[in-house]
Design an enzyme around this catalytic site. Structure first.
Site, short mmCIF file in Angstrom:
data_model
loop_
_atom_site.label_atom_id
_atom_site.label_comp_id
_atom_site.label_asym_id
_atom_site.label_seq_id
_atom_site.Cartn_x
_atom_site.Cartn_y
_atom_site.Cartn_z
N HIS A 231 6.12 7.06 4.79
CA HIS A 231 5.55 8.13 3.95
C HIS A 231 5.92 7.91 2.48
CE1 HIS A 231 4.27 10.99 7.22
NE2 HIS A 231 4.93 10.06 7.87
N ASP B 264 2.69 15.54 0.87
CA ASP B 264 2.52 14.85 2.14
C ASP B 264 1.97 15.83 3.18
OD1 ASP B 264 3.22 13.54 4.60
OD2 ASP B 264 4.74 12.40 3.50
C1 UDX Z 1 4.89 5.83 10.63
C2 UDX Z 1 3.54 5.70 11.35
O1 UDX Z 1 3.55 4.63 12.28
C3 UDX Z 1 2.40 5.53 10.38
O2 UDX Z 1 1.16 5.34 11.04
C4 UDX Z 1 2.35 6.74 9.49
O3 UDX Z 1 1.25 6.68 8.67
C5 UDX Z 1 3.66 6.80 8.73
O4 UDX Z 1 4.75 6.87 9.64
P1 UDX Z 1 6.08 3.42 10.51
O5 UDX Z 1 6.11 3.43 12.00
O6 UDX Z 1 7.34 3.24 9.81
O7 UDX Z 1 5.27 4.68 9.93
O8 UDX Z 1 5.10 2.19 10.15
P2 UDX Z 1 4.23 1.85 8.89
O9 UDX Z 1 3.23 2.89 8.62
O10 UDX Z 1 3.71 0.50 9.15
O11 UDX Z 1 5.27 1.83 7.68
C6 UDX Z 1 6.36 0.98 7.62
C7 UDX Z 1 6.60 0.56 6.18
O12 UDX Z 1 7.88 -0.08 6.13
C8 UDX Z 1 5.57 -0.45 5.66
O13 UDX Z 1 5.12 -0.07 4.39
C9 UDX Z 1 6.32 -1.77 5.60
O14 UDX Z 1 5.96 -2.59 4.51
C10 UDX Z 1 7.76 -1.32 5.46
N1 UDX Z 1 8.69 -2.31 6.07
C11 UDX Z 1 8.76 -2.47 7.43
C12 UDX Z 1 9.50 -3.05 5.24
O15 UDX Z 1 9.44 -2.95 4.02
N2 UDX Z 1 10.37 -3.93 5.81
C13 UDX Z 1 10.47 -4.14 7.13
O16 UDX Z 1 11.29 -4.96 7.54
C14 UDX Z 1 9.63 -3.36 7.99
#
Ligand code: UDX
Length: 453
Positions: free
Chosen positions: A18, A108
């Site tokens: 988020h 949000d």
């Molecule tokens: C969750 C939901 O899955 C997502 O659909 C919703 O919109 C927001 O909450 P999350 O499961 O953390 O998010 O996945 P994602 O939406 O892909 O966000 C993860 C973020 O962490 C990405 O922006 C990614 O770039 C970042 N990340 C992940 C890193 O910077 N480093 C890492 O090692 C792993």
């Protein structure tokens, strides 16, 4: 022209998935001449490094006098609503007193109470959706009574305007198994119920990406597409030279993985990450591990607590071919020329990042919006392959290996690469000067600035 800058507070839920898009939105507003302040909880403010944006803490009720863990998501959201409303109001008053009054709160969608805060203060309110517009359209229909929950027990296929036919395994889990995510569902439904009271409804997507939905919903709902919220340098844009999200809740092991990546041929490495909230079972980790090894390609895997989770002897058996880290700068990794494929859980941010950087994807989904995002990756955008689970809900090593080959090798791999390049270009044009998302943000900025003249 002589006017005071408009001032927007951007309020984010304190999770990585988020903070990234909302902070990025705040930076876009700042790059267009507004004053933007990101408001987030006390324990996340220190993780943010974004020089063009102000950062201010508010409280969720669990961070005064040190971090405490809430007993459940319901308890947490209820406390955030009460304490957050009060501390956000105090923040707006603080800015007023210091001669930098706030004229809009962008919040949000997980924090629907911010609408009342803005209304009570007599300032504009804009909600920001962190999921796809397609998911939003389903919540919108549920609120209007055009769709009822749970979706899974009703028909084999759900057909809705602007969306591909959705089978039961494509549905967001909050809609197919609503009892498992009550607190989340209540917060999001509260938001959709008050959608008409917002001055703007923003979504982290772009018009071409969900074009069938955009056509089907034109004139029916207020959603404005402003994404993808990926730092502009990664979309090859020189708009503001922005090279990072500027927020990391964990410390990346960056230098190590870039030294390793530099030794690998172009487009050869599989990058594996399941987002920031992964909770993958030991059985699933084991299958992924041996599936990666069987694919016979180098891989970089983000896995927290890997010592506890990886099968014994696995790291020794792969040697230099594999690297496992606890956290990395995902964007920088995806942008690296050595990366040829992204094994992802299909969180919305990861999906947009893979798409915006033109990386073929293999989808291993868990819950939430992920199955539906994966459906689009495979069937609508055709930029990846979805893994299937076996009868006990596991993606086997053989299945993973097969899907990696499908995404990287042969004719299917070539077609996926071509499509990935096409979507990368479309994502870039949406955010470049004069692109659809850029124009939509401009309209918002102009409206706010005019009120200040
Ligand atoms: C969750 C939901 O899955 C997502 O659909 C919703 O919109 C927001 O909450 P999350 O499961 O953390 O998010 O996945 P994602 O939406 O892909 O966000 C993860 C973020 O962490 C990405 O922006 C990614 O770039 C970042 N990340 C992940 C890193 O910077 N480093 C890492 O090692 C792993």
């Amino acid at each position: 022209m002589d006017y005071q800058k408009s001032h927007v507070i951007v309020l984010t839920y304190p999770a990585q998935g988020h903070i990234n898009p909302l902070l990025q939105f705040a930076k876009r507003l700042a790059s267009k001449g507004l004053k933007a302040t990101l408001a987030t909880t006390y324990y996340t403010v220190n993780s943010i490094d974004a020089p063009t944006v102000g950062v201010e803490p508010i409280s969720d009720g669990f961070d005064e006098g040190g971090f405490k863990q809430a007993s459940s998501l319901d308890v947490y959201l209820e406390s955030f609503k009460t304490v957050g409303s009060r501390t956000l109001t105090e923040l707006v008053f603080k800015f007023k007193a210091s001669g930098s009054p706030v004229n809009c709160i962008v919040y949000d969608s997980m924090l629907p109470w911010a609408l009342d805060v803005a209304r009570n203060l007599g300032i504009h309110a804009a909600v920001f959706m962190t999921t796809s517009a397609s998911i939003c359209s389903m919540f919108w229909r549920i609120d209007l009574g055009l769709l009822s929950l749970p979706l899974k027990q009703q028909t084999a296929t759900v057909s809705l305007p602007g969306l591909p036919p959705l089978g039961c395994c494509d549905l967001p889990s909050s809609m197919s198994e609503p009892t498992s995510q009550t607190a989340y569902l209540e917060a999001i439904m509260e938001k959709f119920h008050s959608l008409n009271e917002d001055d703007w409804v923003f979504c982290n997507s772009f018009e071409d990406l969900e074009i069938e939905l955009v056509k089907a919903m034109r004139g029916k709902w207020p959603l404005v597409m402003v994404g993808p919220m990926v730092p502009s340098a990664y979309l090859d844009q020189q708009i503001d030279g922005d090279r990072a999200y500027g927020a990391s809740l964990w410390k990346p092991t960056s230098s190590q993985c870039f030294t390793w990546l530099a030794t690998k041929p172009p487009r050869s490495v599989i990058y594996v990450s399941f987002g920031s909230m992964e909770n993958i079972s030991a059985e699933q980790v084991e299958e992924i591990a041996w599936g990666l090894k069987a694919s016979n390609r180098p891989f970089l895997w983000v896995l927290k607590e890997s010592e506890k989770k990886l099968p014994a002897g696995f790291l020794n058996s792969v040697g230099e071919t594999g690297m496992v880290v606890s956290w990395c700068n995902q964007l920088e990794v995806l942008a690296h020329q050595a990366i040829g494929c992204f094994v992802t859980h299909c969180g919305w941010n990861s999906t947009l990042e893979g798409l915006g950087l033109g990386v073929p994807m293999v989808c291993v989904t868990e819950r939430s919006d992920q199955p539906m995002n994966a459906k689009f990756v495979e069937d609508v955008w055709k930029v990846g392959v979805r893994t299937k689970k076996d009868e006990v809900g596991i993606v086997t090593r053989e299945e993973l290996e097969k899907c990696i080959r499908g995404a990287m090798d042969g004719e299917s791999g070539e077609e996926i690469k071509r499509n990935a390049n096409k979507w990368r270009e479309l994502a870039r044009s949406a955010v470049s000067v004069g692109g659809t998302s850029d124009m939509n943000i401009n309209e918002f900025v102009v409206k706010l600035q005019e009120e200040k003249k």
